[in-house]
Design an enzyme around this catalytic site. Structure first.
Site, PDB file in Angstrom:
ATOM      1  N   ASP A 197      -6.763   2.698 -25.712  1.00 55.50           N
ATOM      2  CA  ASP A 197      -7.334   2.366 -24.410  1.00 55.50           C
ATOM      3  C   ASP A 197      -7.340   3.596 -23.509  1.00 55.50           C
ATOM      4  O   ASP A 197      -6.526   4.506 -23.650  1.00 55.50           O
ATOM      5  CB  ASP A 197      -6.501   1.279 -23.715  1.00 55.50           C
ATOM      6  CG  ASP A 197      -6.718  -0.090 -24.332  1.00 55.50           C
ATOM      7  OD1 ASP A 197      -7.660  -0.232 -25.120  1.00 55.50           O
ATOM      8  OD2 ASP A 197      -5.937  -1.007 -24.017  1.00 55.50           O
ATOM      9  N   GLU A 230       1.544  -8.432   8.502  1.00 55.48           N
ATOM     10  CA  GLU A 230       1.656  -6.997   8.735  1.00 55.48           C
ATOM     11  C   GLU A 230       2.674  -6.315   7.830  1.00 55.48           C
ATOM     12  O   GLU A 230       2.955  -5.137   7.984  1.00 55.48           O
ATOM     13  CB  GLU A 230       2.037  -6.740  10.205  1.00 55.48           C
ATOM     14  CG  GLU A 230       0.891  -6.913  11.170  1.00 55.48           C
ATOM     15  CD  GLU A 230      -0.260  -5.953  10.872  1.00 55.48           C
ATOM     16  OE1 GLU A 230      -0.020  -4.740  10.765  1.00 55.48           O
ATOM     17  OE2 GLU A 230      -1.406  -6.422  10.737  1.00 55.48           O
ATOM     18  N   PRO A 270       0.811  -1.222   0.000  1.00 55.10           N
ATOM     19  CA  PRO A 270       0.000   0.000   0.000  1.00 55.10           C
ATOM     20  C   PRO A 270       0.844   1.273   0.000  1.00 55.10           C
ATOM     21  O   PRO A 270       0.347   2.339  -0.352  1.00 55.10           O
ATOM     22  CB  PRO A 270      -0.811  -0.113   1.306  1.00 55.10           C
ATOM     23  CG  PRO A 270      -0.790  -1.558   1.662  1.00 55.10           C
ATOM     24  CD  PRO A 270       0.529  -2.071   1.174  1.00 55.10           C
TER      25      PRO A 270
END
Length: 246
Positions: free
Chosen positions: A169, A116, A89
Site C-alpha cells: 500500500d 471549543e 487538530p
C-alpha cells in the site's frame, strides 16, 4: 484487539463499523468495537458535559469529569494497559507508521470531542496520544477516529484476504504505490504495459519499484527526503530526475 470510542454521537459509528473491512474484522474476531456516549458518565444533574471557559471566550469546553470517569472504568475492565487517544487538530499528524504502531496494541480508547475543545487536564493527565488527521478543523473527533480505526484495523492479522495485501500500500514502504491494472489488456486502445503481461516476475518487480519511485518523486517528493534507498533505487531515481525513463 479491543477498541472503545467515547463520543457524544455514537450513532455516527453504526454504519461505518457495520460495513466492509471493519465488519469482516469483527466477524473474524480480530477486533471488538464498543461506542459509548460519555454523557452517561456525567454527574451533573442536567447531564451536561461542557461549561464556559475560565477567563472568558467564545464557545464551550468539555469538562474533565465524564471523560476521566469513563476512561477509568474502561481501564479497570482491561487486561492490557490501553492507549488513550485524543483526536484534536493540535495532535501528531497521523501516518501509516503510526497506524502500524497502534496495530500492535491490545486495547485502544478514542476520545472524540466537540465544542471549543477539552479541559487541558484531559491532555495532561489522561491521554497517551494526541492525533490529528490533517491541518483543518472538523465539527468533532468522530470522523478522525473513524479514519484512524480503519487504518489500524486493516493491519490486524487475518483481517485482509492476503496477509501481504497491505504491504505494498502507499506509505507502507515509505513510497507511494505503483500503478495497478486488470483485464482487459486493451481497453479502448489504452493498453496495459507489456512488462506486466510478460510473466517475468523479476522484471515486473523492478518495474513496480521504478514506478513507485517515479510516482513518489512526482507527487510527494518530501517522502524521499529522509528515505533510505538502495544503490539500485538511487540509480533509478537519478534516471527519473534526468527524465531518462519512459
Amino acid at each position: 484487539m479491543k477498541i472503545d470510542v467515547l463520543s457524544l454521537f455514537p450513532d455516527m459509528f453504526s454504519g461505518v463499523f457495520g460495513q466492509s473491512i471493519l465488519k469482516k474484522a469483527q466477524e473474524k474476531s480480530a477486533v471488538k468495537f464498543q461506542v459509548i456516549d460519555f454523557r452517561e458518565y456525567s454527574t451533573n444533574k442536567h447531564r451536561n458535559v461542557d461549561d464556559y471557559p475560565y477567563g472568558g471566550g467564545a464557545g464551550m469546553v468539555l469538562t474533565p469529569q465524564p471523560l476521566f470517569d469513563a476512561v477509568e472504568q474502561l481501564t479497570s475492565q482491561s487486561e492490557a494497559k490501553p492507549r488513550i487517544i485524543l483526536l484534536c487538530p493540535q495532535g501528531e499528524r497521523f501516518s501509516q507508521s503510526k497506524a502500524e504502531e497502534l496495530a500492535e496494541e491490545e486495547h485502544l480508547i478514542f476520545l472524540c470531542g466537540h465544542y471549543e475543545g477539552y479541559d487541558e487536564r484531559v491532555r495532561e493527565y489522561l491521554v497517551t496520544d494526541e492525533i490529528s488527521i490533517g491541518d483543518y478543523v472538523l465539527t468533532g473527533g468522530e470522523l478522525g477516529a473513524m479514519v484512524v480505526i480503519d487504518a489500524v484495523t486493516r493491519l490486524l492479522p487475518g483481517v485482509l484476504g492476503k496477509e501481504e495485501s497491505h504491504l505494498q500500500d502507499s506509505f507502507s514502504t515509505g513510497l507511494l504505490e505503483h500503478p495497478q491494472y486488470t483485464r482487459p489488456a486493451d481497453f479502448r486502445g489504452m493498453k496495459v504495459p507489456d512488462v506486466l503481461l510478460s510473466g517475468n516476475h523479476k522484471n515486473i518487480e523492478d518495474w513496480r519499484r521504478k514506478e513507485s519511485l517515479k510516482r513518489t518523486y512526482n507527487r510527494r517528493p518530501d517522502l524521499l527526503e529522509n528515505k533510505a534507498l538502495s544503490k539500485e533505487d538511487e540509480k533509478w531515481l537519478q534516471e527519473i530526475k534526468d527524465n531518462k525513463t519512459t
